[in-house]
Design a protein around this motif. Structure first.
Motif, mmCIF file in Angstrom:
data_model
loop_
_atom_site.group_PDB
_atom_site.id
_atom_site.type_symbol
_atom_site.label_atom_id
_atom_site.label_comp_id
_atom_site.label_asym_id
_atom_site.label_seq_id
_atom_site.Cartn_x
_atom_site.Cartn_y
_atom_site.Cartn_z
ATOM 1 N N MET A 48 45.698 63.848 25.450
ATOM 2 C CA MET A 48 47.134 63.608 25.600
ATOM 3 C C MET A 48 47.551 63.659 27.077
ATOM 4 S SD MET A 48 49.724 63.003 23.744
ATOM 5 C CE MET A 48 51.468 62.999 23.813
ATOM 6 N N VAL A 49 47.022 64.637 27.815
ATOM 7 C CA VAL A 49 47.373 64.758 29.230
ATOM 8 C C VAL A 49 46.901 63.547 30.036
ATOM 9 C CG1 VAL A 49 47.026 66.163 31.297
ATOM 10 C CG2 VAL A 49 47.492 67.273 29.127
ATOM 11 N N PRO A 50 45.650 63.039 29.838
ATOM 12 C CA PRO A 50 45.253 61.845 30.594
ATOM 13 C C PRO A 50 46.133 60.637 30.304
ATOM 14 C CG PRO A 50 43.322 62.901 29.679
ATOM 15 C CD PRO A 50 44.513 63.586 29.095
ATOM 16 N N LEU A 51 46.581 60.492 29.066
ATOM 17 C CA LEU A 51 47.462 59.375 28.726
ATOM 18 C C LEU A 51 48.791 59.482 29.470
ATOM 19 C CD1 LEU A 51 47.994 56.874 27.008
ATOM 20 C CD2 LEU A 51 48.898 58.395 25.242
ATOM 21 N N ILE A 52 49.339 60.683 29.525
ATOM 22 C CA ILE A 52 50.594 60.897 30.260
ATOM 23 C C ILE A 52 50.391 60.634 31.751
ATOM 24 C CG2 ILE A 52 52.284 62.643 30.939
ATOM 25 C CD1 ILE A 52 51.969 63.839 28.146
ATOM 26 N N LEU A 53 49.258 61.056 32.298
ATOM 27 C CA LEU A 53 48.984 60.819 33.718
ATOM 28 C C LEU A 53 48.847 59.321 34.018
ATOM 29 C CD1 LEU A 53 46.502 63.697 34.561
ATOM 30 C CD2 LEU A 53 48.888 63.468 35.281
ATOM 31 N N VAL A 54 48.178 58.593 33.134
ATOM 32 C CA VAL A 54 48.037 57.140 33.340
ATOM 33 C C VAL A 54 49.386 56.452 33.247
ATOM 34 C CG1 VAL A 54 47.080 55.042 32.325
ATOM 35 C CG2 VAL A 54 45.633 57.053 32.629
ATOM 36 N N LEU A 55 50.198 56.824 32.278
ATOM 37 C CA LEU A 55 51.530 56.224 32.159
ATOM 38 C C LEU A 55 52.402 56.561 33.361
ATOM 39 C CD1 LEU A 55 52.275 56.758 28.360
ATOM 40 C CD2 LEU A 55 51.724 54.627 29.544
ATOM 41 N N LEU A 56 52.276 57.784 33.861
ATOM 42 C CA LEU A 56 53.029 58.168 35.054
ATOM 43 C C LEU A 56 52.582 57.362 36.269
ATOM 44 C CD1 LEU A 56 55.183 60.110 36.114
ATOM 45 C CD2 LEU A 56 53.357 61.732 36.588
ATOM 46 N N LEU A 57 51.277 57.142 36.397
ATOM 47 C CA LEU A 57 50.752 56.346 37.502
ATOM 48 C C LEU A 57 51.251 54.904 37.420
ATOM 49 C CD1 LEU A 57 48.857 56.231 39.947
ATOM 50 C CD2 LEU A 57 47.028 55.629 38.367
ATOM 51 N N VAL A 58 51.247 54.336 36.217
ATOM 52 C CA VAL A 58 51.756 52.970 36.036
ATOM 53 C C VAL A 58 53.236 52.904 36.403
ATOM 54 C CG1 VAL A 58 52.292 51.246 34.280
ATOM 55 C CG2 VAL A 58 50.042 52.300 34.334
ATOM 56 N N LEU A 59 54.001 53.886 35.987
ATOM 57 C CA LEU A 59 55.425 53.910 36.310
ATOM 58 C C LEU A 59 55.658 54.008 37.819
ATOM 59 C CD1 LEU A 59 58.275 53.999 35.079
ATOM 60 C CD2 LEU A 59 58.090 56.476 35.094
ATOM 61 N N ILE A 60 54.879 54.843 38.498
ATOM 62 C CA ILE A 60 55.023 54.987 39.959
ATOM 63 C C ILE A 60 54.661 53.682 40.662
ATOM 64 C CG2 ILE A 60 54.025 56.134 41.975
ATOM 65 C CD1 ILE A 60 53.908 58.674 40.261
ATOM 66 N N LEU A 61 53.555 53.063 40.243
ATOM 67 C CA LEU A 61 53.143 51.809 40.885
ATOM 68 C C LEU A 61 54.141 50.692 40.625
ATOM 69 C CD1 LEU A 61 49.294 51.864 40.281
ATOM 70 C CD2 LEU A 61 50.524 52.295 42.405
ATOM 71 N N PHE A 62 54.700 50.626 39.421
ATOM 72 C CA PHE A 62 55.704 49.608 39.120
ATOM 73 C C PHE A 62 56.958 49.835 39.967
ATOM 74 C CE2 PHE A 62 59.469 48.292 36.722
ATOM 75 C CZ PHE A 62 59.211 46.941 36.617
ATOM 76 N N GLY A 63 57.374 51.083 40.101
ATOM 77 C CA GLY A 63 58.544 51.405 40.913
ATOM 78 C C GLY A 63 58.335 51.070 42.378
ATOM 79 N N ALA A 64 57.133 51.347 42.890
ATOM 80 C CA ALA A 64 56.836 51.038 44.294
ATOM 81 C C ALA A 64 56.829 49.530 44.518
ATOM 82 C CB ALA A 64 55.500 51.651 44.697
ATOM 83 N N GLY A 65 56.263 48.790 43.581
ATOM 84 C CA GLY A 65 56.245 47.335 43.714
ATOM 85 C C GLY A 65 57.648 46.747 43.693
ATOM 86 N N PHE A 66 58.500 47.269 42.820
ATOM 87 C CA PHE A 66 59.876 46.796 42.750
ATOM 88 C C PHE A 66 60.623 47.135 44.039
ATOM 89 C CE2 PHE A 66 64.366 47.399 41.607
ATOM 90 C CZ PHE A 66 64.642 46.130 41.148
ATOM 91 N N ALA A 67 60.416 48.358 44.567
ATOM 92 C CA ALA A 67 61.087 48.763 45.806
ATOM 93 C C ALA A 67 60.638 47.895 46.976
ATOM 94 C CB ALA A 67 60.810 50.237 46.098
ATOM 95 N N LEU A 68 59.350 47.575 47.041
ATOM 96 C CA LEU A 68 58.865 46.732 48.132
ATOM 97 C C LEU A 68 59.437 45.320 48.026
ATOM 98 C CD1 LEU A 68 55.154 47.856 48.425
ATOM 99 C CD2 LEU A 68 57.012 48.307 50.011
ATOM 100 N N LYS A 69 59.579 44.810 46.796
ATOM 101 C CA LYS A 69 60.165 43.480 46.629
ATOM 102 C C LYS A 69 61.623 43.482 47.071
ATOM 103 C CE LYS A 69 60.479 39.703 43.396
ATOM 104 N NZ LYS A 69 60.106 39.190 42.100
#
Length: 55
Positions: free
Chosen positions: A1-22
């Motif tokens: 369960m913890v690895p799944l939450i960490l992966v989802l958190l990483l995806v959310l951070i990367l998506f947010g960074a990509g949107f901010a850079l755009k």
């Protein structure tokens, strides 16, 4: 369960960074256009002190 939450958190951070850079790229493009318009307006005004900005 913890690895799944960490992966989802990483995806959310990367998506947010990509949107901010755009968004930052769009802001930079708008600033460039405003600067070019000011440069053209200043060069066509006869060289007086009629600048609308103080750069």
């Amino acid at each position: 369960m913890v690895p799944l939450i960490l992966v989802l958190l990483l995806v959310l951070i990367l998506f947010g960074a990509g949107f901010a850079l755009k968004v930052l790229w769009w802001i930079a493009a708008i600033v460039l256009v405003v600067w070019l318009v000011g440069f053209i307006a200043r060069s066509g005004s006869g060289g007086g002190r009629s600048r609308w900005y103080r750069w």
